[in-house]
Design an enzyme around this catalytic site. Structure first.
Site, PDB file in Angstrom:
ATOM      1  N   LYS A  84       0.814  -1.220   0.000  1.00 34.08           N
ATOM      2  CA  LYS A  84       0.000   0.000   0.000  1.00 34.08           C
ATOM      3  C   LYS A  84       0.849   1.271   0.000  1.00 34.08           C
ATOM      4  O   LYS A  84       0.526   2.261   0.642  1.00 34.08           O
ATOM      5  CB  LYS A  84      -0.986   0.011   1.176  1.00 34.08           C
ATOM      6  CG  LYS A  84      -1.820  -1.259   1.319  1.00 34.08           C
ATOM      7  CD  LYS A  84      -2.352  -1.795  -0.005  1.00 34.08           C
ATOM      8  CE  LYS A  84      -3.342  -0.847  -0.684  1.00 34.08           C
ATOM      9  NZ  LYS A  84      -3.714  -1.339  -2.048  1.00 34.08           N
TER      10      LYS A  84
ATOM     11  N   GLU B 221      -6.519   9.436 -11.094  1.00 30.90           N
ATOM     12  CA  GLU B 221      -7.850   9.463 -11.706  1.00 30.90           C
ATOM     13  C   GLU B 221      -7.910   8.535 -12.927  1.00 30.90           C
ATOM     14  O   GLU B 221      -8.881   7.798 -13.125  1.00 30.90           O
ATOM     15  CB  GLU B 221      -8.214  10.894 -12.118  1.00 30.90           C
ATOM     16  CG  GLU B 221      -8.413  11.851 -10.959  1.00 30.90           C
ATOM     17  CD  GLU B 221      -7.115  12.223 -10.237  1.00 30.90           C
ATOM     18  OE1 GLU B 221      -7.189  12.507  -9.024  1.00 30.90           O
ATOM     19  OE2 GLU B 221      -6.035  12.197 -10.872  1.00 30.90           O
TER      20      GLU B 221
ATOM     21  N   LYS C 236      -8.110   6.262  -2.493  1.00 34.70           N
ATOM     22  CA  LYS C 236      -8.020   7.727  -2.534  1.00 34.70           C
ATOM     23  C   LYS C 236      -6.734   8.219  -3.189  1.00 34.70           C
ATOM     24  O   LYS C 236      -6.730   9.224  -3.877  1.00 34.70           O
ATOM     25  CB  LYS C 236      -8.134   8.313  -1.124  1.00 34.70           C
ATOM     26  CG  LYS C 236      -9.527   8.187  -0.518  1.00 34.70           C
ATOM     27  CD  LYS C 236      -9.626   8.960   0.780  1.00 34.70           C
ATOM     28  CE  LYS C 236     -11.023   8.854   1.386  1.00 34.70           C
ATOM     29  NZ  LYS C 236     -11.106   9.546   2.691  1.00 34.70           N
ATOM     30  N   GLY C 237      -5.626   7.540  -2.917  1.00 36.36           N
ATOM     31  CA  GLY C 237      -4.362   7.926  -3.535  1.00 36.36           C
ATOM     32  C   GLY C 237      -3.880   9.302  -3.132  1.00 36.36           C
ATOM     33  O   GLY C 237      -3.412  10.072  -3.966  1.00 36.36           O
TER      34      GLY C 237
ATOM     35  N   MET D 170      -5.821   5.979 -13.585  1.00 38.40           N
ATOM     36  CA  MET D 170      -5.570   4.585 -13.213  1.00 38.40           C
ATOM     37  C   MET D 170      -6.759   3.962 -12.490  1.00 38.40           C
ATOM     38  O   MET D 170      -7.056   2.787 -12.671  1.00 38.40           O
ATOM     39  CB  MET D 170      -4.299   4.484 -12.377  1.00 38.40           C
ATOM     40  CG  MET D 170      -3.034   4.731 -13.204  1.00 38.40           C
ATOM     41  SD  MET D 170      -1.497   4.513 -12.279  1.00 38.40           S
ATOM     42  CE  MET D 170      -1.553   2.762 -11.885  1.00 38.40           C
TER      43      MET D 170
ATOM     44  N   THR E 178       7.728  -6.841  -5.847  1.00 31.48           N
ATOM     45  CA  THR E 178       7.643  -7.633  -4.628  1.00 31.48           C
ATOM     46  C   THR E 178       7.438  -6.710  -3.436  1.00 31.48           C
ATOM     47  O   THR E 178       7.779  -5.525  -3.494  1.00 31.48           O
ATOM     48  CB  THR E 178       8.912  -8.481  -4.419  1.00 31.48           C
ATOM     49  OG1 THR E 178       8.718  -9.335  -3.287  1.00 31.48           O
ATOM     50  CG2 THR E 178      10.136  -7.613  -4.161  1.00 31.48           C
ATOM     51  N   HIS E 179       6.869  -7.288  -2.370  1.00 26.43           N
ATOM     52  CA  HIS E 179       6.793  -6.585  -1.084  1.00 26.43           C
ATOM     53  C   HIS E 179       7.773  -7.198  -0.078  1.00 26.43           C
ATOM     54  O   HIS E 179       7.751  -6.829   1.096  1.00 26.43           O
ATOM     55  CB  HIS E 179       5.383  -6.696  -0.496  1.00 26.43           C
ATOM     56  CG  HIS E 179       4.307  -6.052  -1.325  1.00 26.43           C
ATOM     57  ND1 HIS E 179       4.410  -4.770  -1.813  1.00 26.43           N
ATOM     58  CD2 HIS E 179       3.095  -6.518  -1.737  1.00 26.43           C
ATOM     59  CE1 HIS E 179       3.308  -4.483  -2.495  1.00 26.43           C
ATOM     60  NE2 HIS E 179       2.503  -5.515  -2.464  1.00 26.43           N
TER      61      HIS E 179
END
EC number: 2.8.2.1
Length: 296
Positions: free
Chosen positions: A48, A231, A259-260, A233, A108-109
């Protein structure tokens, strides 16, 4: 044969001490033995933190801003997630990477300790995108509400406690960002901040262009900024994760792209939660010069 219902809403599984999404944690030796290529480009984020955003930017930079080429497939195929495994539902990240032509982009995370050693041996370029912990916690909470591969998050207050103790997928945010920040001293790592990208996308995308040794003019840069805006994406089915089955991601609970923005945490943190968070943050980050902005 594992079926989807066997991996949904299961507790996280420890891999070398790091909590990992249950569906991803089987056959881990295949991840460890993954053979990178010297021209692989790895995108690393804590969950995130703008992963899909930077993935689409990198894809557009590599294709010189050609929008049609960037529509060739969904983001999960263009930029496969190394550790992704959805038994019975879709191609794994490893299988997709085997299909993709060079130069491959892999996301990757994973924390540093779990990165397959071939990425270090091949000196692969790495782009790390970091986001402030407060916004990450809020976004991760909403993500876990709608992502059925994750354990149920409980209440926001309960989730925040888990986040602060690193009892969430991929472990401690603090350890993740600090260790990757330190690693850039001895490896080709471009370390970017989500807040800087929101504030001045052109400046930050230029860093990506230079890092990937591309030469793009202002017109192409402006096109990339436009097509990778939140917006655009959010409404793009190739990148907004609506292509995944609803049994995996339930967009009725929360959209993948919510929300980004920077600073949304203020709508969720109570005064007491904020004070506790700040005290833990100060202690955890006392030994590093790494600094974040919680609003812009």
């Amino acid at each position: 044969m594992t079926s989807p219902k066997d991996v949904l809403r299961k507790n996280l599984k420890l891999i070398h001490g790091c909590p990992i999404t249950y569906a991803f944690a089987n056959n881990w030796e295949k991840i460890e033995q993954f053979q990178s290529r010297p021209d692989d480009i790895m995108i690393v984020t804590y969950p995130k933190s703008g992963t899909t955003w930077i993935s689409e930017i990198v894809d557009m930079v590599l294709h010189d801003g050609d929008v049609e080429k960037c529509k060739r497939d969904v983001i999960t195929a263009k930029v496969p997630m190394l550790e992704l495994a959805l038994p019975g539902l879709r191609t794994s990240g490893l299988e997709q990477l085997e299909k993709n032509p060079s130069p491959r982009v892999v996301k990757t995370h994973l924390p540093i300790d779990l990165i397959p050693k071939s990425f270090w041996e091949n000196n692969c370029k790495i782009i790390y995108l970091a986001r402030n912990a407060k916004d990450v916690a809020v976004s991760f909470y909403h993500f876990d509400l709608m992502n059925n591969l994750q354990p149920l998050p409980g209440t926001w207050g309960e989730y925040l406690e888990k986040f602060l103790t690193g009892n969430v997928a991929y472990g401690s945010w603090f350890n993740h960002v600090k260790s990757w920040w330190k690693k850039k001293e001895g490896h080709p790592i471009l370390f970017l901040f989500y807040e800087d990208m929101k504030e001045n996308p052109k400046q930050e995308i230029k860093k990506v262009v230079r890092f990937l040794e591309k030469n793009l003019d202002d017109e192409i840069l402006d096109k990339i900024i436009y097509h990778t805006s939140f917006e655009m994406m959010k409404d793009n089915p190739l990148v907004n994760y609506t292509h995944l089955p609803s049994e995996v991601m339930d967009h009725s609970k929360s959209s993948f792209m919510r929300k980004g923005i920077a600073g949304d945490w203020k709508n969720y943190f109570t005064v007491a939660q904020n004070e506790k968070f700040d005290a833990i943050y100060k202690k955890e980050m006392s030994e590093t010069e790494l600094q974040f902005r919680t609003e812009i």
